[in-house]
Design a protein around this motif. Sequence first.
Motif, short mmCIF file in Angstrom:
data_model
loop_
_atom_site.label_atom_id
_atom_site.label_comp_id
_atom_site.label_asym_id
_atom_site.label_seq_id
_atom_site.Cartn_x
_atom_site.Cartn_y
_atom_site.Cartn_z
N ARG A 173 0.83 -1.21 0.00
CA ARG A 173 0.00 0.00 0.00
C ARG A 173 0.87 1.27 0.00
O ARG A 173 0.49 2.29 -0.57
N ALA A 174 2.03 1.20 0.63
CA ALA A 174 2.91 2.37 0.64
C ALA A 174 3.49 2.63 -0.73
O ALA A 174 3.73 3.79 -1.10
N GLY A 175 3.73 1.59 -1.50
CA GLY A 175 4.24 1.77 -2.86
C GLY A 175 5.74 1.97 -2.86
O GLY A 175 6.50 1.06 -3.18
N GLY A 176 6.21 3.15 -2.53
CA GLY A 176 7.64 3.45 -2.50
C GLY A 176 7.94 4.39 -1.35
O GLY A 176 7.10 5.17 -0.91
N VAL A 177 9.18 4.33 -0.83
CA VAL A 177 9.58 5.16 0.30
C VAL A 177 10.90 5.84 -0.04
O VAL A 177 11.63 5.42 -0.94
N THR A 178 11.19 6.90 0.70
CA THR A 178 12.44 7.64 0.51
C THR A 178 12.91 8.17 1.85
O THR A 178 12.23 8.02 2.86
N GLY A 179 14.08 8.79 1.86
CA GLY A 179 14.56 9.41 3.09
C GLY A 179 15.89 8.88 3.57
O GLY A 179 16.36 9.28 4.62
N GLY A 180 16.56 8.02 2.84
CA GLY A 180 17.84 7.49 3.29
C GLY A 180 17.65 6.27 4.17
O GLY A 180 17.21 6.40 5.31
N TRP A 181 17.97 5.10 3.67
CA TRP A 181 17.67 3.85 4.36
C TRP A 181 18.93 3.04 4.58
O TRP A 181 19.82 2.97 3.73
N THR A 182 19.00 2.38 5.75
CA THR A 182 20.00 1.34 5.99
C THR A 182 19.45 0.04 5.45
O THR A 182 18.29 -0.32 5.71
N LEU A 183 20.26 -0.67 4.69
CA LEU A 183 19.80 -1.87 3.99
C LEU A 183 20.28 -3.13 4.72
O LEU A 183 21.36 -3.13 5.34
N TYR A 184 19.48 -4.18 4.62
CA TYR A 184 19.77 -5.43 5.31
C TYR A 184 19.49 -6.60 4.37
O TYR A 184 18.72 -6.49 3.40
N THR A 185 20.13 -7.73 4.66
CA THR A 185 19.84 -9.00 3.98
C THR A 185 19.57 -10.05 5.04
O THR A 185 20.18 -10.03 6.12
N SER A 186 18.67 -10.97 4.73
CA SER A 186 18.31 -12.02 5.69
C SER A 186 18.59 -13.38 5.07
O SER A 186 18.30 -13.63 3.89
N SER A 187 19.16 -14.26 5.89
CA SER A 187 19.43 -15.63 5.45
C SER A 187 18.28 -16.57 5.77
O SER A 187 18.35 -17.76 5.43
N ASP A 188 17.23 -16.06 6.40
CA ASP A 188 16.07 -16.87 6.74
C ASP A 188 15.03 -16.70 5.64
O ASP A 188 14.53 -15.59 5.39
N ASP A 189 14.69 -17.80 4.98
CA ASP A 189 13.73 -17.73 3.88
C ASP A 189 12.33 -17.35 4.35
O ASP A 189 11.50 -16.92 3.52
#
Length: 410
Positions: A173-189
């Motif tokens: 529902r949000a569609g897209g966001v902005t503002g500078g984000w810290t990115l993460y990756t998850s090894s849990d499927d």
Amino acid sequence: MTLTEHLPSDAAAPPPTDVATPTLGTRLRRGRFWIIAAVFAIVITLLLMFATRGASIDATLLSPGNQTPNGGRALAQVLRQQGVTVTETTTLDTTLDAVGDAASTVLLFDSDGLLDAAQLARLARLEDSEARIVVVTPRATALRELFPAVSFAGSSASSDVLPAECGDDTATRAGGVTGGWTLYTSSDDDDESCFNAASGGSGLVSSQRGDLVLLGSADALTNDVIDREGNAALALGLLGAREQLVWYLPSLADVPVTGPPSLDELTPSWVAGVTGTVVITALLAMLWRGRRFGPLVIENLPVAVRASETMEGRARLYQRSANRARALDALRIGTVSRLALATGLSRQASVIEVADTAAGLTGLDPRHVRAVLLDAYPSSDAELVTLSDHLLDLEAAVARATDLTGRNHP
């Protein structure tokens, strides 16, 4: 030089103030200390008022009461308008108490990393009560304790728009966001990753049940950025789904006390009672045995001081303070007393009576005599000396007149 000659130019004019009354400048000099003390007290009071006023403004990052661009008041107000109870907490214990049995969402923003592993474990157990925990940009310790399968994957620029690209309804529902984000990756499927960057990594990671959410941007929730792109929709969807939002910003009260015991802890419990008793006893003894100052006692000086030395010392003080009025008053008082005695008047006679009697005996102009005894006011040291000479001339004239009168009337 006669009495009527070389009087000061303003001899006939009344003085601007009574010569016996200190002038405004003299009063200001005498009260200089108290004036400075009053000004200092006013300045300190004003500084304390401004300091207290400034301290009352909430400037904590992402605080629900902070109105500045980096605050979260706009989001908190919108949530309250939608019927969500927003409770701000600053300690872990009050947070756990606030959650209770109500359907709650806990927003955790520990920007300084104050919570340790044990405290984070206590917070994580809120999942068992079906509370949703939204963790905003956690530090390494919080990421390791709450999201063991998640790792850092860089960051995005503040101008980048990250599309949802996931199956989470709130993110979609949000569609897209902005503002500078810290990115993460998850090894849990089983984890759901949303708002993926082109360089890899996601800005939002949530567990399979959605009860534990990792949000990679605090800026997206602030007053300045909340209205950009889909930031508001994402924030309202994550934080407004339950009837209560517990807005938890850890403080120094959460930091465990470490180090050696304090002096208060080492002091026996009986010391405070004994010390208080001793102080009270000492005060009562002072009131009981204390002596007030009695009346002043007049004692003779150890040495004799000649009148001429006292007069010279007082004259130098008058000269140093430029207090010509006081000096002239002292001279006039002595002259009037001697003139009253010489003319046969009582000691209670007024200056006007003495002046008129002296003028009648000597044949001088009464206006000039009054000027010398009362009205003339010196504006310089030279005029003061001139008036002093006139006082001597007047006494001499009265002495001659009374001596002549005495010979004519044996």
